[in-house]
Each structure stands twice: as C-alpha cells, then as structure tokens.
Design an enzyme around this catalytic site. Sequence first.
Site, short mmCIF file in Angstrom:
data_model
loop_
_atom_site.label_atom_id
_atom_site.label_comp_id
_atom_site.label_asym_id
_atom_site.label_seq_id
_atom_site.Cartn_x
_atom_site.Cartn_y
_atom_site.Cartn_z
N CYS A 140 -8.09 2.87 -2.39
CA CYS A 140 -9.22 3.17 -3.08
C CYS A 140 -10.44 2.39 -2.66
O CYS A 140 -11.56 2.74 -2.46
CB CYS A 140 -8.94 2.98 -4.71
SG CYS A 140 -8.19 1.25 -5.14
N HIS A 194 -7.81 -5.50 3.00
CA HIS A 194 -8.72 -4.59 2.66
C HIS A 194 -9.80 -4.46 4.02
O HIS A 194 -9.68 -3.15 4.69
CB HIS A 194 -9.63 -4.66 1.61
CG HIS A 194 -9.12 -4.93 0.44
ND1 HIS A 194 -8.83 -6.13 -0.16
CD2 HIS A 194 -8.56 -3.96 -0.47
CE1 HIS A 194 -8.28 -5.96 -1.37
NE2 HIS A 194 -8.01 -4.83 -1.53
N HIS A 220 -12.91 -1.31 -9.69
CA HIS A 220 -13.08 -2.57 -8.66
C HIS A 220 -14.70 -2.80 -8.62
O HIS A 220 -15.46 -1.77 -8.72
CB HIS A 220 -12.57 -2.37 -7.43
CG HIS A 220 -10.93 -2.08 -7.19
ND1 HIS A 220 -9.94 -2.80 -7.91
CD2 HIS A 220 -10.39 -0.97 -6.96
CE1 HIS A 220 -9.04 -2.39 -7.88
NE2 HIS A 220 -9.17 -0.95 -7.22
N GLN A 301 -10.76 3.31 -9.14
CA GLN A 301 -9.57 3.22 -8.55
C GLN A 301 -8.70 4.68 -8.62
O GLN A 301 -8.03 4.73 -7.73
CB GLN A 301 -8.51 1.97 -8.66
CG GLN A 301 -7.96 1.78 -9.90
CD GLN A 301 -8.95 1.70 -11.10
OE1 GLN A 301 -10.05 1.46 -10.93
NE2 GLN A 301 -8.27 1.58 -12.26
P1 NAD Z 1 2.23 5.37 -10.14
O1 NAD Z 1 3.24 4.48 -10.47
O2 NAD Z 1 1.33 5.66 -11.16
O3 NAD Z 1 2.94 7.05 -9.92
C1 NAD Z 1 3.95 7.19 -9.09
C2 NAD Z 1 5.07 8.13 -9.80
O4 NAD Z 1 5.95 8.46 -8.83
C3 NAD Z 1 5.61 7.41 -10.97
O5 NAD Z 1 5.54 8.69 -11.87
C4 NAD Z 1 6.96 7.41 -10.61
O6 NAD Z 1 8.00 7.55 -11.68
C5 NAD Z 1 7.18 8.46 -9.50
N1 NAD Z 1 8.25 8.06 -8.34
C6 NAD Z 1 8.93 6.83 -8.53
N2 NAD Z 1 9.95 6.73 -7.33
C7 NAD Z 1 9.69 8.19 -6.60
C8 NAD Z 1 10.28 8.69 -5.41
N3 NAD Z 1 11.06 8.02 -4.72
N4 NAD Z 1 9.63 9.62 -5.05
C9 NAD Z 1 8.65 10.52 -5.80
N5 NAD Z 1 8.15 9.92 -6.95
C10 NAD Z 1 8.61 8.81 -7.54
O7 NAD Z 1 1.38 5.17 -8.80
P2 NAD Z 1 -0.03 5.44 -8.20
O8 NAD Z 1 -0.87 4.52 -8.93
O9 NAD Z 1 -0.22 7.09 -8.47
O10 NAD Z 1 0.26 5.24 -6.74
C11 NAD Z 1 0.59 6.24 -6.02
C12 NAD Z 1 0.32 5.76 -4.46
O11 NAD Z 1 -1.39 5.82 -4.59
C13 NAD Z 1 0.47 4.44 -3.91
O12 NAD Z 1 0.85 4.32 -2.45
C14 NAD Z 1 -0.66 3.47 -4.30
O13 NAD Z 1 -0.80 2.50 -3.35
C15 NAD Z 1 -1.85 4.54 -3.89
N6 NAD Z 1 -3.06 4.33 -4.84
C16 NAD Z 1 -3.00 3.95 -5.98
C17 NAD Z 1 -4.24 3.76 -6.65
C18 NAD Z 1 -4.26 3.36 -7.95
O14 NAD Z 1 -5.54 2.70 -8.50
N7 NAD Z 1 -3.51 3.57 -8.82
C19 NAD Z 1 -5.39 3.96 -5.94
C20 NAD Z 1 -5.50 4.59 -4.73
C21 NAD Z 1 -4.21 4.61 -3.86
#
Ligand code: NAD
Length: 337
Positions: A140, A194, A220, A301
């Site tokens: 993000c 970053h 953020h 984010q």
């Molecule tokens: P999250 O924890 O909210 O969601 C991840 C989901 O995947 C959960 O529902 C979990 O149960 C499931 N999961 C667990 N193990 C798994 C597997 N082996 N295969 C498939 N699904 C599985 O995470 P998120 O915040 O959505 O983040 C996901 C990605 O996006 C990460 O790489 C994170 O760094 C990135 N990201 C997150 C944000 C943020 O602010 N949350 C922002 C930008 C990028």
Amino acid sequence: MINVAVNGYGVIGRRIADVVLLQPDMKLAGITKVRPDYKANSAFRKGYKIYGTDEKSRKTLSDAGIAVKGVIKDLVSEADVVVDASPEEAGSQNISLYKQLSKKAVFQGGEEQDIAGLSFVAQCNYERALGRQFVRVVSCNTTGLCRVLHSLDENFGVSKANVVIARRATDPDDSSKGPIDSIVLDPATVPSHHGPDVNSVLPNIPIVTMAFKVPTTHMHLHSLMISTREHTTRDKVIETLERTNRVMLVDGKGGFKSTSNIIDLAREMGRPRNDIYESVIWRDSVSVIDNEVYLFMAIHQEAIVTPENIDAIRALVGETGKSESMDTTNKTLGIRT
Ligand code: NAD
C-alpha cells in the site's frame, strides 16, 4: 471473460473478489477460505463459489454448513488468473501450484520482491507486465509513493525523495496487534523497507524512507520531501498532482483535519467498506521551498491496491492496453479521472 480465482479472502482478497465482479471483462471463478468465520458466511451469502485452502479446511467449512466446491487445486485449474491474497510470504508456498498448472498469478506486497520478477504499479509500468505469467502488486505505501513520485519525476525530475511514514498499527478487523498506546519505530534502523520497494518499480529515483507505527487503524500518513532537478512552483506541482491518475487532493480548510475525515468522505461518497483507492494529498500542505517539494499524503492501506490488482490481471492476460484498463477500472470503482 477472464476467469479470476482469489486465493485468500482477508482484508485484500475480499475487496478484489467484489471488484472483479464489477468488471465488464471478468468473472469470479471462486475464492478460498481456511475457516468458517463471518467472512466465509458473507461470501456464501453473496453466492461466491468457496474452496478450502486444503482438505482440512474443506472439511471444517463443510461441517459448518458452508457448501464447498473443492480445494484450491480445483479452483486454480479452472481459472485464467489467480490473485494470491494469502498472508505475507504464503504466496511463496502457493507459487508451485500455479507453476504446476501453468496459471498466471498476481501476488501481493507482503511477498519477497523477486517472487514474480516484476513489481507492479499500473501507471508506472503496466506495459512491462503485458503477457507475463507472474507479477507482484507492491504494498500500500509503495503504491501510493510510486504514483506521486513517478508523476513528479516525469514533470520536474526527482533528484531525491525523503519520506517519513507514520504507519497505522494494524487493520480495523485485527484486534491481536493493537491499537497500541505507544509510537513504535518500524524499524529503528534507516531506511525502512519502503524506499527499496519503491526502487523495485522506479529504480532511478533516489529515495530514503523512515517509518514508525502509531495507534490508529484508519490510514498511513506520509510526509514527503522531494528535491527536483527542474525549478518548479507550488502552482505547477498542484496542477501536476490534479491530473495524476488515482491521486485525490483535499483541503484542510475544507474540513479535512485528519485521516478520519478522509474515511468519513468515503462514507459520504457511498464507497464500499469506506474504501479510498486514491493517494490522498493535502493541497494546503504542498509547498516549494528552495526547490524542494513538501507535502502530506494519506494512504488507505486496505483499499489502495484494489485497482492495481484489477489492472495487473488485465496486463497478465495481455489483451488490453494501459489506458483502456486503467479507465475501465477507474470507472467501475468510481475513481475520478
Ligand atoms: P489477511 O490476513 O487479512 O488475509 C489473508 C487470508 O488468507 C486470511 O483469510 C487467511 O485465513 C487466508 N490464508 C491463510 N493461509 C493461506 C494460504 N496458505 N493460502 C491461501 N489463503 C490463506 O491478509 P491481508 O491483509 O489481506 O494481506 C494479504 C497480502 O496483501 C499480504 O501479502 C499483505 O502484505 C498484502 N497487503 C496487505 C495490506 C493491508 O493493509 N492489509 C495492504 C497492501 C498489501
């Protein structure tokens, strides 16, 4: 129609699944879930096809009364593109399945930079992703920074960017980490990750970032200090930012005193989940002092990478140009162009 699978239905995956359905050229093959929680029930009520991430998840979901279509391999087999929105670094485990089934996949910013061979921000390098098998949509903060730095670099030449990032402690649905009654250096060393991540998209912009966490879940907040090669003025910078794709300007005088006001604006706009897809810059903060540009920018984010994921899907399929893809995505999400 591009058949899209969403592997991981958390903060990011839920948004991507919903937005895939808004695209005129995409359909949703299904989503994966681990546990039968309220998010699984919500997907079930929306009529999404649900798959277990493995046999154990399939049984747990099924035992809880959720109709499960199969496991991840079944879902990936029928998709054209997989969006991997699993937790940080789980994508590096999942990639072997995508390779085995010769499927295209979009990874997220929590993965190592080299997982896909290309870090992606639509307006910076869409063309480089055309027809590839894999791409990684950056985090993000990196997405927000790349949009602005790329635009300023094209217009004035950026010779140096220094950025201080006040990071939200955690996401609103996560009570395990905070908010915290403290300001936590994240990390105490300089630079934070970053800057190098920005350089994975924009290798020619010298940038140093420092970051700390603050007790909020909303957004953020970035403080940017940017040196330009060409002489510029406040008016020219504002005019450039106003025509930069996926950037929104707000005014402190107009009531935008904090990140809370920006989330409140999303409510007023009727945006789903109060999502703000744009990099939000305070017009009042934009200043040019001794050829350095200063500004404050807020990043939602949970939402900012949603449009990038949609464009990344089209880029991998390779049949749609950058402008057409970004315009379609913007229109379906209500992003002003
Ligand atoms: P999250 O924890 O909210 O969601 C991840 C989901 O995947 C959960 O529902 C979990 O149960 C499931 N999961 C667990 N193990 C798994 C597997 N082996 N295969 C498939 N699904 C599985 O995470 P998120 O915040 O959505 O983040 C996901 C990605 O996006 C990460 O790489 C994170 O760094 C990135 N990201 C997150 C944000 C943020 O602010 N949350 C922002 C930008 C990028």
